[in-house]
Design a protein around this motif. Structure first.
Motif, mmCIF file in Angstrom:
data_model
loop_
_atom_site.group_PDB
_atom_site.id
_atom_site.type_symbol
_atom_site.label_atom_id
_atom_site.label_comp_id
_atom_site.label_asym_id
_atom_site.label_seq_id
_atom_site.Cartn_x
_atom_site.Cartn_y
_atom_site.Cartn_z
ATOM 1 N N TYR A 1 0.621 -1.052 0.083
ATOM 2 C CA TYR A 1 0.106 -0.077 0.011
ATOM 3 C C TYR A 1 0.785 1.190 -0.042
ATOM 4 N N LEU A 2 2.076 1.262 0.767
ATOM 5 C CA LEU A 2 2.886 2.365 1.034
ATOM 6 C C LEU A 2 3.731 2.541 -0.300
ATOM 7 N N LEU A 3 4.244 1.495 -0.778
ATOM 8 C CA LEU A 3 5.530 1.675 -1.786
ATOM 9 C C LEU A 3 5.297 1.206 -3.061
ATOM 10 N N ASN A 4 3.912 0.561 -3.245
ATOM 11 C CA ASN A 4 3.595 0.105 -4.681
ATOM 12 C C ASN A 4 3.645 1.503 -5.756
ATOM 13 N N PHE A 5 4.372 1.290 -6.716
ATOM 14 C CA PHE A 5 4.307 2.442 -7.786
ATOM 15 C C PHE A 5 3.407 2.073 -8.730
ATOM 16 N N ASN A 6 2.623 3.106 -9.171
ATOM 17 C CA ASN A 6 1.414 3.008 -10.181
ATOM 18 C C ASN A 6 1.429 4.526 -10.809
ATOM 19 N N SER A 7 2.187 4.661 -11.959
ATOM 20 C CA SER A 7 2.322 5.783 -12.884
ATOM 21 C C SER A 7 1.101 6.433 -12.951
ATOM 22 N N ASN A 8 0.021 5.782 -13.306
ATOM 23 C CA ASN A 8 -1.391 6.425 -13.531
ATOM 24 C C ASN A 8 -1.914 7.466 -12.197
ATOM 25 N N LYS A 9 -1.177 7.028 -10.939
ATOM 26 C CA LYS A 9 -1.749 7.897 -9.990
ATOM 27 C C LYS A 9 -0.873 9.212 -9.891
ATOM 28 N N ILE A 10 0.211 9.332 -10.764
ATOM 29 C CA ILE A 10 0.796 10.715 -11.141
ATOM 30 C C ILE A 10 -0.002 11.773 -11.661
ATOM 31 N N THR A 11 -0.609 12.330 -11.370
ATOM 32 C CA THR A 11 -1.781 13.367 -11.640
ATOM 33 C C THR A 11 -1.383 14.496 -11.515
ATOM 34 N N PHE A 12 -2.262 15.701 -11.891
ATOM 35 C CA PHE A 12 -2.100 17.071 -11.488
ATOM 36 C C PHE A 12 -2.418 17.291 -9.946
ATOM 37 N N SER A 13 -3.170 16.557 -9.548
ATOM 38 C CA SER A 13 -3.880 16.734 -8.298
ATOM 39 C C SER A 13 -2.761 16.066 -7.238
ATOM 40 N N SER A 14 -2.330 14.885 -7.829
ATOM 41 C CA SER A 14 -1.426 14.374 -6.632
ATOM 42 C C SER A 14 -0.064 14.848 -6.419
ATOM 43 N N VAL A 15 0.465 15.697 -7.753
ATOM 44 C CA VAL A 15 1.692 16.177 -7.488
ATOM 45 C C VAL A 15 1.470 17.678 -6.781
ATOM 46 N N SER A 16 0.248 18.279 -6.774
ATOM 47 C CA SER A 16 -0.068 19.403 -6.103
ATOM 48 C C SER A 16 -0.238 19.079 -4.732
ATOM 49 N N MET A 17 -0.703 17.824 -4.442
ATOM 50 C CA MET A 17 -1.094 17.400 -2.840
ATOM 51 C C MET A 17 0.478 17.201 -2.142
ATOM 52 N N ALA A 18 1.298 16.608 -3.030
ATOM 53 C CA ALA A 18 2.606 16.307 -2.676
ATOM 54 C C ALA A 18 3.623 17.548 -2.327
#
Length: 357
Positions: free
Chosen positions: A110-127
């Protein structure tokens, strides 16, 4: 602007920290149970009681101001030297327990699994927004500690260590929490619900759960205490340096103003729960406005000032690492402002949508 953000963050942060203290007391005095009163009931009873909320909130504020009153060396430095190592020790102990008793495989996935589809405008902004809040870049806490650092300190080395430790604490916290949640099929939702309802359900079912809960909430209080000191000290410095307040007068002034703001905010859970603006409570405004608006704009101001206004000879002397200075200058002049504007616009849009403006 940075001082205003610090003041608002200190007020709501202390309210939340008061919740942690209340839960530590409940753990030691009563303990958690899946029966009556269950964790959900405990949470709602706490929020419904302005007297209990005020008691723990005020106690936490007194602890914070007490350290500030003792000064830099006797208070700030000594508290940080004791509490930060203690926090790591407690976190590592919790991680060992969670990995032994919890669902380790599912938590790590759950913590470390990489999913490129989750890299979105919203997720980058949240980070980026999380980085702002976590490191207090837009509020001035870093500015205060930078002022106390010896001239011989390598700032690139110091900030690299800070970034590494920040990531380590986040990973340790995740490994301490998620294995236990997945072990008992509980939802890994975010926000207060995770800390004050979901996790206590796990504590109520696990071996030595109340001991683990006591250690967990103690670690939260340590983390919150050091953070609130970080938030308060720059405000005290401003009053001392700009208006020649004594440390005692400055500390009590900041404490009184922050306490009043936080007290009004905590009443939004009970007495003032129907007092809303754009559909949201006073506490939600106290959280969202400094986090989503003031921190990014404050960070933009710092980036513009240090990159374009501050004379190069001063910034070169402070960076004190010749090979890194051109890289830093490029980052602070171009990359940082673009990233900050990106965060601000995204957060502002989210805020408008959330508040239905």
């Amino acid at each position: 602007w940075g001082a205003g953000a610090l003041l608002l963050v200190l007020s709501f942060y202390s309210v939340v920290s008061g919740w942690c203290m209340a839960y530590l007391w409940h753990t030691v005095h009563t303990g958690f149970s899946v029966n009556s009163p269950n964790p959900q009931t405990v949470w709602h009873q706490l929020l419904a009681s302005p007297s209990r909320l005020s008691l723990w909130y005020t106690l936490f504020m007194i602890l914070t101001l007490g350290v500030i009153l003792m000064g830099v060396e006797k208070g700030l430095e000594k508290a940080t030297k004791i509490m930060m190592p203690a926090l790591y020790v407690v976190l590592i102990g919790l991680v060992i327990y969670a990995l032994h008793y919890g669902n380790t495989h599912k938590a790590i996935h759950y913590l470390l699994n990489f999913n490129s589809n989750k890299i979105t405008f919203s997720s980058v902004s949240m980070a980026l927004g999380q980085a702002f809040f976590s490191l207090a870049l837009g509020a001035g806490a870093m500015l205060a500690y930078g002022a106390y650092a010896p001239k011989s300190t390598s700032l690139p080395f110091a900030v690299s260590i800070i970034a590494i430790l920040e990531v380590c604490v986040a990973l340790l916290a995740g490994l301490a929490i998620y294995p236990l949640l997945f072990k008992y099929d509980l939802s890994p939702k975010s926000g207060p619900g995770l800390m004050f309802t979901t996790l206590p359900h796990a504590f109520a079912q696990m071996p030595a759960g109340n001991w683990v809960a006591a250690i967990f909430f103690t670690s939260l209080i340590f983390a919150a205490w050091t953070s609130s000191i970080n938030l308060c000290e720059p405000l005290v410095m401003i009053l001392m340096q700009k208006w020649q307040f004594s440390r005692r007068r400055a500390t009590l002034t900041i404490g009184a103003v922050a306490w009043c703001i936080g007290f009004i905010a905590l009443l939004s859970f009970n007495i003032l729960k129907n007092a809303t603006l754009a559909g949201h409570t006073l506490f939600e405004w106290d959280v969202n406005f400094p986090t989503n608006i003031m921190l990014p704009l404050g960070g933009l101001g710092y980036a513009i000032f240090t990159g374009w206004v501050l004379p190069k000879k001063i910034s070169q002397a402070e960076i004190n690492t010749p090979w890194f200075y051109p890289i830093w200058l490029f980052l602070i002049r171009f990359i940082a402002p673009i990233a900050i504007v990106f965060v601000f616009i995204s957060q502002f849009i989210d805020l408008l949508i959330a508040f239905r403006i």
